[in-house]
Design a protein around this motif. Structure first.
Motif, PDB file in Angstrom:
ATOM      1  N   GLY B 136       2.399  -4.718  -2.437  1.00 20.29           N
ATOM      2  CA  GLY B 136       1.138  -4.933  -3.222  1.00 20.29           C
ATOM      3  C   GLY B 136       0.466  -3.713  -3.643  1.00 20.29           C
ATOM      4  O   GLY B 136      -0.429  -4.026  -4.654  1.00 20.29           O
ATOM      5  N   VAL B 152       6.764 -10.968 -15.759  1.00 17.26           N
ATOM      6  CA  VAL B 152       6.226 -11.553 -14.454  1.00 17.26           C
ATOM      7  C   VAL B 152       5.088 -10.428 -14.178  1.00 17.26           C
ATOM      8  O   VAL B 152       4.671  -9.455 -14.263  1.00 17.26           O
ATOM      9  CB  VAL B 152       7.377 -11.164 -13.595  1.00 17.26           C
ATOM     10  CG1 VAL B 152       6.815 -11.665 -12.050  1.00 17.26           C
ATOM     11  CG2 VAL B 152       8.547 -12.093 -13.788  1.00 17.26           C
ATOM     12  N   ARG B 153       4.174 -11.365 -13.573  1.00 15.67           N
ATOM     13  CA  ARG B 153       2.810 -10.863 -12.772  1.00 15.67           C
ATOM     14  C   ARG B 153       3.152 -10.158 -11.639  1.00 15.67           C
ATOM     15  O   ARG B 153       3.531 -10.625 -10.623  1.00 15.67           O
ATOM     16  CB  ARG B 153       1.572 -11.777 -13.003  1.00 15.67           C
ATOM     17  CG  ARG B 153       1.130 -11.843 -14.328  1.00 15.67           C
ATOM     18  CD  ARG B 153      -0.003 -13.057 -14.399  1.00 15.67           C
ATOM     19  NE  ARG B 153       0.654 -14.478 -14.269  1.00 15.67           N
ATOM     20  CZ  ARG B 153       0.094 -15.454 -13.875  1.00 15.67           C
ATOM     21  NH1 ARG B 153      -1.033 -15.414 -13.595  1.00 15.67           N
ATOM     22  NH2 ARG B 153       0.662 -16.717 -13.621  1.00 15.67           N
ATOM     23  N   PRO B 154       2.725  -8.973 -11.186  1.00 16.36           N
ATOM     24  CA  PRO B 154       2.886  -8.506  -9.849  1.00 16.36           C
ATOM     25  C   PRO B 154       1.957  -8.974  -8.962  1.00 16.36           C
ATOM     26  O   PRO B 154       2.145  -8.831  -7.654  1.00 16.36           O
ATOM     27  CB  PRO B 154       2.627  -7.002 -10.164  1.00 16.36           C
ATOM     28  CG  PRO B 154       1.690  -6.825 -11.181  1.00 16.36           C
ATOM     29  CD  PRO B 154       1.999  -8.053 -12.207  1.00 16.36           C
ATOM     30  N   GLY B 155       0.814  -9.479  -9.365  1.00 12.02           N
ATOM     31  CA  GLY B 155      -0.080 -10.519  -8.535  1.00 12.02           C
ATOM     32  C   GLY B 155      -1.141 -11.077  -9.352  1.00 12.02           C
ATOM     33  O   GLY B 155      -0.930 -11.102 -10.604  1.00 12.02           O
ATOM     34  N   ARG B 156      -2.167 -11.361  -8.564  1.00  9.64           N
ATOM     35  CA  ARG B 156      -3.042 -12.360  -9.353  1.00  9.64           C
ATOM     36  C   ARG B 156      -4.479 -11.283  -9.516  1.00  9.64           C
ATOM     37  O   ARG B 156      -5.278 -11.406 -10.671  1.00  9.64           O
ATOM     38  CB  ARG B 156      -3.363 -13.546  -8.668  1.00  9.64           C
ATOM     39  CG  ARG B 156      -2.510 -14.486  -8.847  1.00  9.64           C
ATOM     40  CD  ARG B 156      -3.074 -15.873  -8.327  1.00  9.64           C
ATOM     41  NE  ARG B 156      -2.096 -16.855  -9.026  1.00  9.64           N
ATOM     42  CZ  ARG B 156      -0.804 -17.375  -8.386  1.00  9.64           C
ATOM     43  NH1 ARG B 156      -0.625 -16.702  -7.194  1.00  9.64           N
ATOM     44  NH2 ARG B 156      -0.271 -18.124  -8.911  1.00  9.64           N
ATOM     45  N   ASP B 250      -5.175  -8.846  -4.254  1.00  6.02           N
ATOM     46  CA  ASP B 250      -3.844  -8.849  -3.577  1.00  6.02           C
ATOM     47  C   ASP B 250      -2.969  -7.858  -4.378  1.00  6.02           C
ATOM     48  O   ASP B 250      -1.898  -7.648  -3.898  1.00  6.02           O
ATOM     49  CB  ASP B 250      -3.231 -10.152  -4.092  1.00  6.02           C
ATOM     50  CG  ASP B 250      -3.013 -10.666  -5.391  1.00  6.02           C
ATOM     51  OD1 ASP B 250      -3.035  -9.731  -6.240  1.00  6.02           O
ATOM     52  OD2 ASP B 250      -2.955 -11.836  -5.894  1.00  6.02           O
ATOM     53  N   THR B 251      -3.479  -7.120  -5.212  1.00 14.21           N
ATOM     54  CA  THR B 251      -2.751  -5.995  -5.764  1.00 14.21           C
ATOM     55  C   THR B 251      -3.275  -4.496  -5.972  1.00 14.21           C
ATOM     56  O   THR B 251      -4.568  -4.905  -6.445  1.00 14.21           O
ATOM     57  CB  THR B 251      -2.013  -6.446  -6.964  1.00 14.21           C
ATOM     58  OG1 THR B 251      -1.191  -7.731  -6.908  1.00 14.21           O
ATOM     59  CG2 THR B 251      -1.039  -5.479  -7.706  1.00 14.21           C
TER      60      THR B 251
END
Lengths: 106, 379
Positions: B136, B152-156, B250-251
């Motif tokens: 993360g 693609v998203r690495p997180g929200r 989260d990231t």
């Protein structure tokens, strides 16, 4: 929980390879052929790729361009595969890597 | 049998592509090698419009420039090997290459090149706080690759560390991809990058914490980032106890600058110099972009971290000079073209950020003259 980018002001995000499935630690997920394995995993919310050798700590995407090897996994029995620069093929079997891993015979 | 090539270019980003195009056009047999699945280096993740003059394609998005270059490379007859990693270089310009993906069958190939052009780019710097290794936490460039190249998203929920241009641009692009940027953290008292990029972030309402740093990234039950602790820093950038604040995220993306990728120039024993503004150690080079070793050229971020346009121009110089040394371009013509390109490079190195790089580049060229003079054979 899908983290694919949908509707983008600049990018054409609908241009993808054929939809296929791959198996990750026994679970079947959707992927697009030709995209990096790592992208398919992230889109399904899978964020741990391997555990370190000595301290058994989890690791996930860090550089995303094949330099750091934190996203290494076992792919079709082959360990130490950098998932960020290795393309998806239909039916691939992927496993979280523990330590250096000896892999498995194919 | 060892294959012979006129010129082997390592790295298919802007510098490597530009070098290959120039050399290919001059009639050289050019092989361009890159470890990635696609050529273009980091150009294809630059979805914002470039600045500068029309000569430098201002107003054009990075990935369009990438597509143009690929077409030109094809026209110039450049051969490109993708998913190929240079494993070693040896005296006599022997190059060991691993072809193929990690998951597939790999093949080792040894080539002999008359000239080598190193255009290996740069890698991201990290900031070490407690929990920086947990899943993360990643480079800002890694997040940018995921959203803009792989969609693609690495997180929200993202915390961005660093307010240089990378931190600012990637924050905005993460929002364009549908992520929530919950904080932008900067240790300095002021934002580092251009005001035009910072304004977009401000307008979108992202909280900006200057004079702050990340103290810890805390994992949740799933062992990946779930909380981020930030704190104010003093004048020496040390966290001030009692000022901690916890953010749900989260990231964490780290935009703390880049450093030149030196693996190949080190293997070739090229003389290096330390240069802070250019990101650390860089190979000394002359105005032909030739290193201290005869026939080994370097260009782009590998000779000092700048931007895509300067990399393109330096790449052109390297390609022209390598073709010149093979007798494919007359010295008069090469000299005239180099002069024009250096003028354009001076124009690019303007403004408050550029002038320092202009001066540093002059220092590098001067140091080369003083310490090396002429390149020597590699024994």
């Amino acid at each position: 929980m899908c983290l694919r980018v949908e509707d983008h002001v600049i990018l054409d995000v609908d241009k993808k390879g054929p939809k296929v499935t791959i198996t990750v630690d026994g679970k079947v997920i959707e992927a697009y052929e030709g995209e990096p394995i790592l992208a398919a995993l992230l889109s399904s919310g899978i964020r741990i790729n391997r555990y370190t050798v000595k301290k058994h700590e989890p690791r996930g995407i860090f550089c995303g361009i094949g330099q750091c090897s934190d996203c290494s996994m076992i792919v079709d029995g082959q360990p130490n595969v950098r998932t960020c620069i290795t393309p998806v093929k239909a039916g691939m079997v992927i496993k979280t890597q523990d330590g250096l891993s000896k892999g498995e015979s194919k | 049998m060892i294959e012979n090539r006129d010129i082997v270019v390592v790295g298919a980003g802007p510098a490597g592509l530009a070098a290959s195009i120039e050399a290919g056009r001059a009639g050289a047999d050019v092989l361009l090698i890159d470890l990635n699945m696609k050529p273009g280096g980091q150009l294809f993740k630059q979805i914002h419009k470039f600045f500068g003059s029309s000569a430098h394609r201002s107003g054009t998005r990075g990935y369009d420039i990438g597509l143009q270059l690929l077409k030109e490379a094809e026209k110039a007859g450049v051969e490109i090997w993708l998913q190929s990693t240079v494993m070693g270089v040896f005296p006599g310009n022997l190059i060991g290459i691993e072809k193929g993906t990690d998951a597939g069958e790999k093949e080792l190939v040894t080539l002999k090149a008359k000239k080598i052009i190193v255009a290996t780019g740069a890698s991201e710097n990290v900031v070490r706080f407690k929990g920086w290794t947990i899943p993360g936490v990643m480079g800002a460039g890694a997040a940018q690759t995921m959203i803009n190249v792989n969609h693609v998203r690495p997180g929200r929920k993202i915390v961005m560390l660093g307010s240089g241009n990378v931190g600012l641009i990637v924050s905005y692009q993460l929002m364009q991809a549908g992520c929530d940027v919950v904080a932008l953290i900067e240790a300095a008292p002021k934002i580092g990058g251009y005001a035009v990029h910072a304004a977009k972030i401000r307008r979108a309402g992202v909280p900006i914490y200057t004079k702050h740093t990340i103290v810890e990234a805390i994992p949740g039950e799933d062992k990946t980032v779930s909380k981020v602790v930030i704190a104010e820093v003093d004048d020496k950038f040390q966290p001030i106890p009692g000022t901690e604040e916890t953010i749900e995220a989260d990231t964490v993306t780290i935009g703390a600058g880049l450093k030149p990728a030196l693996d190949i120039v080190k293997l070739a024993k090229c003389d290096l110099t330390f240069n802070g503004p250019f990101g650390g150690f860089i190979p000394l080079h002359n105005e032909k972009m030739e290193t201290s070793k005869e026939g080994i050229y370097a260009a782009g971020d590998a000779t000092g971290v700048e931007e895509a346009n300067t990399a393109l121009e330096e790449g052109k110089i390297a390609g022209i000079s390598a073709a010149e040394s093979l007798g494919l371009i007359s010295s008069d013509k090469a000299e005239a073209e180099r002069e024009e390109i250096w003028k354009r490079l001076t124009a690019l190195r303007m403004g408050p950020f550029g002038e320092r790089r202009l001066k540093e580049k002059e220092n590098v060229l001067h140091e080369y003259k003083e310490k090396i003079g002429a390149p020597s054979e590699w024994n």
